[in-house]
Design a protein around this motif. Structure first.
Motif, PDB file in Angstrom:
ATOM      1  N   GLY A 138      37.162  38.284  36.931  1.00 48.27           N
ATOM      2  CA  GLY A 138      36.771  37.221  38.169  1.00 48.27           C
ATOM      3  C   GLY A 138      36.114  37.936  39.063  1.00 48.27           C
ATOM      4  N   ILE A 139      35.389  39.090  38.893  1.00 50.90           N
ATOM      5  CA  ILE A 139      34.687  39.740  39.954  1.00 50.90           C
ATOM      6  C   ILE A 139      33.395  39.530  39.629  1.00 50.90           C
ATOM      7  CG2 ILE A 139      34.092  42.242  40.618  1.00 50.90           C
ATOM      8  CD1 ILE A 139      36.909  42.904  39.559  1.00 50.90           C
ATOM      9  N   PHE A 140      32.721  39.112  40.708  1.00 47.34           N
ATOM     10  CA  PHE A 140      31.236  38.733  40.933  1.00 47.34           C
ATOM     11  C   PHE A 140      30.334  39.593  41.952  1.00 47.34           C
ATOM     12  CE2 PHE A 140      33.348  35.217  38.714  1.00 47.34           C
ATOM     13  CZ  PHE A 140      32.896  35.299  37.588  1.00 47.34           C
ATOM     14  N   VAL A 141      29.168  39.957  41.657  1.00 52.33           N
ATOM     15  CA  VAL A 141      28.258  40.566  42.398  1.00 52.33           C
ATOM     16  C   VAL A 141      27.738  39.358  43.300  1.00 52.33           C
ATOM     17  CG1 VAL A 141      26.065  41.915  42.872  1.00 52.33           C
ATOM     18  CG2 VAL A 141      27.629  42.475  41.044  1.00 52.33           C
ATOM     19  N   THR A 142      27.877  39.606  44.759  1.00 50.99           N
ATOM     20  CA  THR A 142      27.233  38.669  45.466  1.00 50.99           C
ATOM     21  C   THR A 142      26.154  39.094  46.404  1.00 50.99           C
ATOM     22  OG1 THR A 142      28.881  39.022  47.153  1.00 50.99           O
ATOM     23  CG2 THR A 142      29.781  37.526  45.875  1.00 50.99           C
ATOM     24  N   GLU A 143      25.917  40.327  46.569  1.00 46.05           N
ATOM     25  CA  GLU A 143      24.819  40.936  47.221  1.00 46.05           C
ATOM     26  C   GLU A 143      24.556  42.451  46.690  1.00 46.05           C
ATOM     27  OE1 GLU A 143      24.658  42.602  51.858  1.00 46.05           O
ATOM     28  OE2 GLU A 143      25.462  40.689  51.609  1.00 46.05           O
TER      29      GLU A 143
ATOM     30  N   LYS B  10      27.745  44.206  47.240  1.00 45.09           N
ATOM     31  CA  LYS B  10      28.926  43.654  47.532  1.00 45.09           C
ATOM     32  C   LYS B  10      29.749  42.875  46.276  1.00 45.09           C
ATOM     33  CE  LYS B  10      28.709  42.776  52.548  1.00 45.09           C
ATOM     34  NZ  LYS B  10      28.814  41.482  53.614  1.00 45.09           N
ATOM     35  N   VAL B  11      30.743  42.941  46.142  1.00 39.67           N
ATOM     36  CA  VAL B  11      31.501  42.025  44.915  1.00 39.67           C
ATOM     37  C   VAL B  11      32.695  41.213  45.579  1.00 39.67           C
ATOM     38  CG1 VAL B  11      30.710  43.481  43.088  1.00 39.67           C
ATOM     39  CG2 VAL B  11      33.152  43.798  44.120  1.00 39.67           C
ATOM     40  N   ARG B  12      32.831  40.161  45.139  1.00 43.69           N
ATOM     41  CA  ARG B  12      33.779  39.135  45.529  1.00 43.69           C
ATOM     42  C   ARG B  12      34.995  39.116  44.388  1.00 43.69           C
ATOM     43  NH1 ARG B  12      31.433  35.924  49.475  1.00 43.69           N
ATOM     44  NH2 ARG B  12      32.297  37.823  50.750  1.00 43.69           N
ATOM     45  N   LYS B  13      36.030  38.377  44.623  1.00 45.83           N
ATOM     46  CA  LYS B  13      37.292  38.118  43.756  1.00 45.83           C
ATOM     47  C   LYS B  13      38.302  37.337  44.370  1.00 45.83           C
ATOM     48  CE  LYS B  13      40.713  39.587  40.781  1.00 45.83           C
ATOM     49  NZ  LYS B  13      40.564  38.249  39.809  1.00 45.83           N
ATOM     50  N   THR B  14      38.714  36.370  44.111  1.00 44.42           N
ATOM     51  CA  THR B  14      39.998  35.599  44.583  1.00 44.42           C
ATOM     52  C   THR B  14      40.986  35.918  43.416  1.00 44.42           C
ATOM     53  OG1 THR B  14      38.610  33.864  45.462  1.00 44.42           O
ATOM     54  CG2 THR B  14      40.884  33.272  45.100  1.00 44.42           C
ATOM     55  N   ILE B  15      42.538  36.239  44.380  1.00 47.97           N
ATOM     56  CA  ILE B  15      43.383  36.705  43.663  1.00 47.97           C
ATOM     57  C   ILE B  15      44.295  35.523  42.889  1.00 47.97           C
ATOM     58  CG2 ILE B  15      45.619  38.053  43.776  1.00 47.97           C
ATOM     59  CD1 ILE B  15      43.187  39.842  43.963  1.00 47.97           C
ATOM     60  N   GLY B  16      44.323  35.642  41.578  1.00 47.28           N
ATOM     61  CA  GLY B  16      45.056  34.655  41.008  1.00 47.28           C
ATOM     62  C   GLY B  16      46.249  35.101  40.487  1.00 47.28           C
ATOM     63  N   PRO B  17      47.338  34.265  39.826  1.00 45.41           N
ATOM     64  CA  PRO B  17      48.416  34.647  39.273  1.00 45.41           C
ATOM     65  C   PRO B  17      48.459  35.804  38.167  1.00 45.41           C
ATOM     66  CG  PRO B  17      48.350  32.371  38.915  1.00 45.41           C
ATOM     67  CD  PRO B  17      46.838  32.831  39.618  1.00 45.41           C
ATOM     68  N   GLU B  18      47.468  35.793  37.241  1.00 43.78           N
ATOM     69  CA  GLU B  18      46.938  36.720  36.463  1.00 43.78           C
ATOM     70  C   GLU B  18      46.723  38.215  36.922  1.00 43.78           C
ATOM     71  OE1 GLU B  18      43.370  34.818  37.370  1.00 43.78           O
ATOM     72  OE2 GLU B  18      45.036  34.106  37.199  1.00 43.78           O
ATOM     73  N   ASP B  19      46.659  38.270  38.110  1.00 40.84           N
ATOM     74  CA  ASP B  19      46.212  39.483  38.861  1.00 40.84           C
ATOM     75  C   ASP B  19      47.373  40.286  39.417  1.00 40.84           C
ATOM     76  OD1 ASP B  19      43.588  39.127  38.521  1.00 40.84           O
ATOM     77  OD2 ASP B  19      43.490  37.735  40.119  1.00 40.84           O
TER      78      ASP B  19
ATOM     79  N   MET C  75      37.132  46.512  41.371  1.00 40.78           N
ATOM     80  CA  MET C  75      36.124  45.870  42.475  1.00 40.78           C
ATOM     81  C   MET C  75      35.254  46.933  43.002  1.00 40.78           C
ATOM     82  SD  MET C  75      38.211  43.064  44.370  1.00 40.78           S
ATOM     83  CE  MET C  75      36.851  42.344  45.373  1.00 40.78           C
ATOM     84  N   ALA C  76      36.056  48.194  43.432  1.00 43.50           N
ATOM     85  CA  ALA C  76      35.273  49.361  44.161  1.00 43.50           C
ATOM     86  C   ALA C  76      34.420  49.832  43.115  1.00 43.50           C
ATOM     87  CB  ALA C  76      36.444  50.318  44.345  1.00 43.50           C
TER      88      ALA C  76
END
Length: 136
Positions: free
Chosen positions: A21-26, A33-42, A57-58
């Protein structure tokens, strides 16, 4: 170079980080920059995000910043420092910045923060850059 096209290509052709669920945003030369929302599977058994999430992510942010130069590169070395944990539902951002660019060896640093700008950790990634051009 069309940086939006590079971001779209990386988001569509990186199944490992897509699964996370990691996506490049910029993206731009030496920056991403990449972004991700933390879900239960993480979450790990302690109910906080597994360290591999932050590291991935890094690494993705730094690799994207490296790719924006248009040449194939591979990670040679990496380290990550964990400062704080995120929580379920937090939205994390990893921002990469170029530290050193050479003909073959390039170094990037990433900062991982939550939606409030709290620094969760930092990573340093060293890449070997080849002569091969990336086809987007």
């Amino acid at each position: 170079m069309d940086f939006q096209k590079i971001a779209e290509y990386r988001n569509a052709n990186n199944p490992a980080v897509t699964r996370l669920g990691i996506f490049v945003t910029e993206i731009g030369p030496g920056h991403a920059k990449v972004r991700k929302t933390i879900g239960p599977e993480d979450l790990n058994p302690l109910k906080v995000p597994h360290g591999g999430i932050y590291f991935s992510m890094a690494d993705t942010a730094c690799g994207s910043a490296m790719a924006a130069h248009g040449r194939v590169a591979v990670t040679m070395n990496a380290s990550y420092n964990f400062f704080r944990s995120a929580k379920l539902g937090d939205t994390l951002t990893a921002e990469a910045a170029e530290i050193k660019t050479g003909k073959t060896v390039c170094v990037y640093e990433a900062r991982v923060t939550d939606q409030n700008g709290t620094l969760l950790g930092t990573g340093t990634f060293t890449f070997f850059q080849t002569e091969q051009k990336i086809e987007f």
